[in-house]
Write a protein that holds these residues in place. Sequence first.
Motif, mmCIF file in Angstrom:
data_model
loop_
_atom_site.group_PDB
_atom_site.id
_atom_site.type_symbol
_atom_site.label_atom_id
_atom_site.label_comp_id
_atom_site.label_asym_id
_atom_site.label_seq_id
_atom_site.Cartn_x
_atom_site.Cartn_y
_atom_site.Cartn_z
ATOM 1 N N GLU A 90 27.256 -46.527 -16.006
ATOM 2 C CA GLU A 90 28.624 -46.655 -15.509
ATOM 3 C C GLU A 90 28.802 -45.762 -14.289
ATOM 4 O O GLU A 90 28.266 -44.651 -14.244
ATOM 5 C CB GLU A 90 29.627 -46.255 -16.594
ATOM 6 N N ALA A 91 29.548 -46.260 -13.305
ATOM 7 C CA ALA A 91 29.832 -45.485 -12.093
ATOM 8 C C ALA A 91 31.319 -45.134 -12.080
ATOM 9 O O ALA A 91 32.160 -46.034 -12.100
ATOM 10 C CB ALA A 91 29.484 -46.290 -10.844
ATOM 11 N N PRO A 92 31.664 -43.843 -12.068
ATOM 12 C CA PRO A 92 33.083 -43.480 -12.052
ATOM 13 C C PRO A 92 33.769 -43.912 -10.760
ATOM 14 O O PRO A 92 33.134 -44.011 -9.709
ATOM 15 C CB PRO A 92 33.065 -41.950 -12.178
ATOM 16 N N LEU A 93 35.071 -44.203 -10.853
ATOM 17 C CA LEU A 93 35.871 -44.536 -9.678
ATOM 18 C C LEU A 93 35.952 -43.327 -8.763
ATOM 19 O O LEU A 93 35.981 -42.187 -9.225
ATOM 20 C CB LEU A 93 37.298 -44.919 -10.096
ATOM 21 N N ASP A 94 36.020 -43.571 -7.455
ATOM 22 C CA ASP A 94 36.184 -42.443 -6.526
ATOM 23 C C ASP A 94 37.636 -41.958 -6.547
ATOM 24 O O ASP A 94 38.523 -42.572 -7.162
ATOM 25 C CB ASP A 94 35.716 -42.820 -5.113
ATOM 26 N N GLY A 95 37.886 -40.841 -5.878
ATOM 27 C CA GLY A 95 39.207 -40.203 -5.889
ATOM 28 C C GLY A 95 40.314 -41.116 -5.396
ATOM 29 O O GLY A 95 41.431 -41.112 -5.920
ATOM 30 N N GLU A 96 40.018 -41.921 -4.380
ATOM 31 C CA GLU A 96 41.042 -42.801 -3.789
ATOM 32 C C GLU A 96 41.497 -43.868 -4.785
ATOM 33 O O GLU A 96 42.695 -44.139 -4.911
ATOM 34 C CB GLU A 96 40.465 -43.462 -2.525
ATOM 35 N N LEU A 97 40.538 -44.464 -5.507
ATOM 36 C CA LEU A 97 40.889 -45.489 -6.491
ATOM 37 C C LEU A 97 41.625 -44.882 -7.679
ATOM 38 O O LEU A 97 42.597 -45.461 -8.181
ATOM 39 C CB LEU A 97 39.627 -46.232 -6.968
ATOM 40 N N ARG A 98 41.188 -43.689 -8.120
ATOM 41 C CA ARG A 98 41.868 -43.009 -9.230
ATOM 42 C C ARG A 98 43.309 -42.659 -8.849
ATOM 43 O O ARG A 98 44.237 -42.822 -9.634
ATOM 44 C CB ARG A 98 41.112 -41.735 -9.634
ATOM 45 N N GLN A 99 43.483 -42.176 -7.614
ATOM 46 C CA GLN A 99 44.816 -41.803 -7.123
ATOM 47 C C GLN A 99 45.747 -43.019 -7.093
ATOM 48 O O GLN A 99 46.912 -42.941 -7.466
ATOM 49 C CB GLN A 99 44.699 -41.198 -5.721
ATOM 50 N N CYS A 100 45.207 -44.158 -6.660
ATOM 51 C CA CYS A 100 45.990 -45.392 -6.594
ATOM 52 C C CYS A 100 46.463 -45.803 -7.997
ATOM 53 O O CYS A 100 47.640 -46.139 -8.192
ATOM 54 C CB CYS A 100 45.161 -46.498 -5.964
ATOM 55 N N LEU A 101 45.558 -45.761 -8.974
ATOM 56 C CA LEU A 101 45.925 -46.145 -10.346
ATOM 57 C C LEU A 101 46.951 -45.178 -10.925
ATOM 58 O O LEU A 101 47.898 -45.596 -11.616
ATOM 59 C CB LEU A 101 44.675 -46.192 -11.240
ATOM 60 N N SER A 102 46.787 -43.903 -10.631
ATOM 61 C CA SER A 102 47.741 -42.887 -11.097
ATOM 62 C C SER A 102 49.131 -43.168 -10.539
ATOM 63 O O SER A 102 50.141 -43.103 -11.250
ATOM 64 C CB SER A 102 47.227 -41.507 -10.659
ATOM 65 N N TYR A 103 49.188 -43.527 -9.248
ATOM 66 C CA TYR A 103 50.460 -43.857 -8.579
ATOM 67 C C TYR A 103 51.106 -45.080 -9.250
ATOM 68 O O TYR A 103 52.307 -45.100 -9.525
ATOM 69 C CB TYR A 103 50.179 -44.140 -7.104
ATOM 70 N N LEU A 104 50.283 -46.113 -9.512
ATOM 71 C CA LEU A 104 50.808 -47.340 -10.132
ATOM 72 C C LEU A 104 51.329 -47.075 -11.545
ATOM 73 O O LEU A 104 52.348 -47.642 -11.953
ATOM 74 C CB LEU A 104 49.730 -48.430 -10.167
ATOM 75 N N ARG A 105 50.644 -46.224 -12.285
ATOM 76 C CA ARG A 105 51.092 -45.902 -13.659
ATOM 77 C C ARG A 105 52.449 -45.192 -13.620
ATOM 78 O O ARG A 105 53.344 -45.499 -14.396
ATOM 79 C CB ARG A 105 50.052 -45.022 -14.363
ATOM 80 N N LYS A 106 52.592 -44.272 -12.667
ATOM 81 C CA LYS A 106 53.864 -43.535 -12.557
ATOM 82 C C LYS A 106 54.989 -44.458 -12.125
ATOM 83 O O LYS A 106 56.084 -44.437 -12.709
ATOM 84 C CB LYS A 106 53.713 -42.403 -11.508
ATOM 85 N N THR A 107 54.756 -45.283 -11.084
ATOM 86 C CA THR A 107 55.824 -46.147 -10.568
ATOM 87 C C THR A 107 56.162 -47.258 -11.553
ATOM 88 O O THR A 107 57.320 -47.687 -11.652
ATOM 89 C CB THR A 107 55.441 -46.770 -9.200
ATOM 90 N N SER A 108 55.167 -47.708 -12.341
ATOM 91 C CA SER A 108 55.433 -48.761 -13.334
ATOM 92 C C SER A 108 56.305 -48.210 -14.461
ATOM 93 O O SER A 108 57.190 -48.894 -14.966
ATOM 94 C CB SER A 108 54.126 -49.306 -13.936
#
Length: 319
Positions: free
Chosen positions: A299-317
């Motif tokens: 498995e390859a972990p997501l980079d910081g940019e992709l993790r940050q995007c998902l974090s933003y979407l979770r908060k705004t959702s």
Amino acid sequence: MKTETPTVKIVAISDEESGQRIDNFLRTQLKGVPKSMIYRILRKGEVRVNKKRIKPEYKLVEGDEVRIPPVRVAEREEDAVSPHLQKVAALTDAILYEDDHILILNKPSGTAVHGGSGLSFGVIEGLRALRPEARFLELVHRLDRDTSGVLLVAKKRSALRSLHEQLRDKGMQKDYLALVRGQWQSHVKVVQAPLLKNILKSGERMVKVSSEGKPSETRFKVEERFGFATLVRCSPVTGRTHQIRVHTLHAGHPIAFDDRYGDREFDNQLNGSGLGRLFLHAAALRFTHPATGETIRIEAPLDGELRQCLSYLRKTSRG
């Protein structure tokens, strides 16, 4: 400075590379080598396709194995790597697994897997600079330049042959994560749509769904839902150029920040998320180890940019 002795290379032709003449393909593989020398090694039968002699006008087919003999490349190729020393150093941190037979990387977005098409540097050139003692380093498969994630490299010819066989027999499972527009419908678990590749006058590759195209299949599973987007797991059964990107578009859900097949309005909705790259990541790869026969899942972990995007979407959702 000691110069590395060139060695024979075996290159497997991908769907993306099929259709071009062998002489043009060799010019991208042997930078700095005069055309006259390329035609000479073709004429002498030193270049082989599937172990057979071929003519300069031979058109490559997906799955062909091309033997490229050792050719002394002009020293300026070494100079071409030097501006990329930082990228070479970054590849060390990107290695997920390595043994005597294979090397697996978490490829960064924005780095091509190999030089060519106007690029002097790619992952494979970087690895060769990082491992000057390695006699054999060849890509088992490819990722688009803007796609990040698991990339498998063979360190022995026998390993390359075994892994190519697994690819041909669909014995290798690849899982990608993609952030797509809108609400992906849970009942859409498979997209089967034939894909046809077009090369524009600019040299850019564009792929479209067409009855004249090659059969193509991708499996999908919803991972997480947000207000105006869905994170989906995509598992390609076939390995066509831009397959996931075109299949998601065909299903009505283009991928975020896809500069060829995307939707600008969707990208604008992601302002503030920190995302500025294609949200397509090769998250996992499962295959049989070519030497031990054991099943390997990386498995390859997501980079910081992709993790940050998902974090933003979770908060705004939630908000």
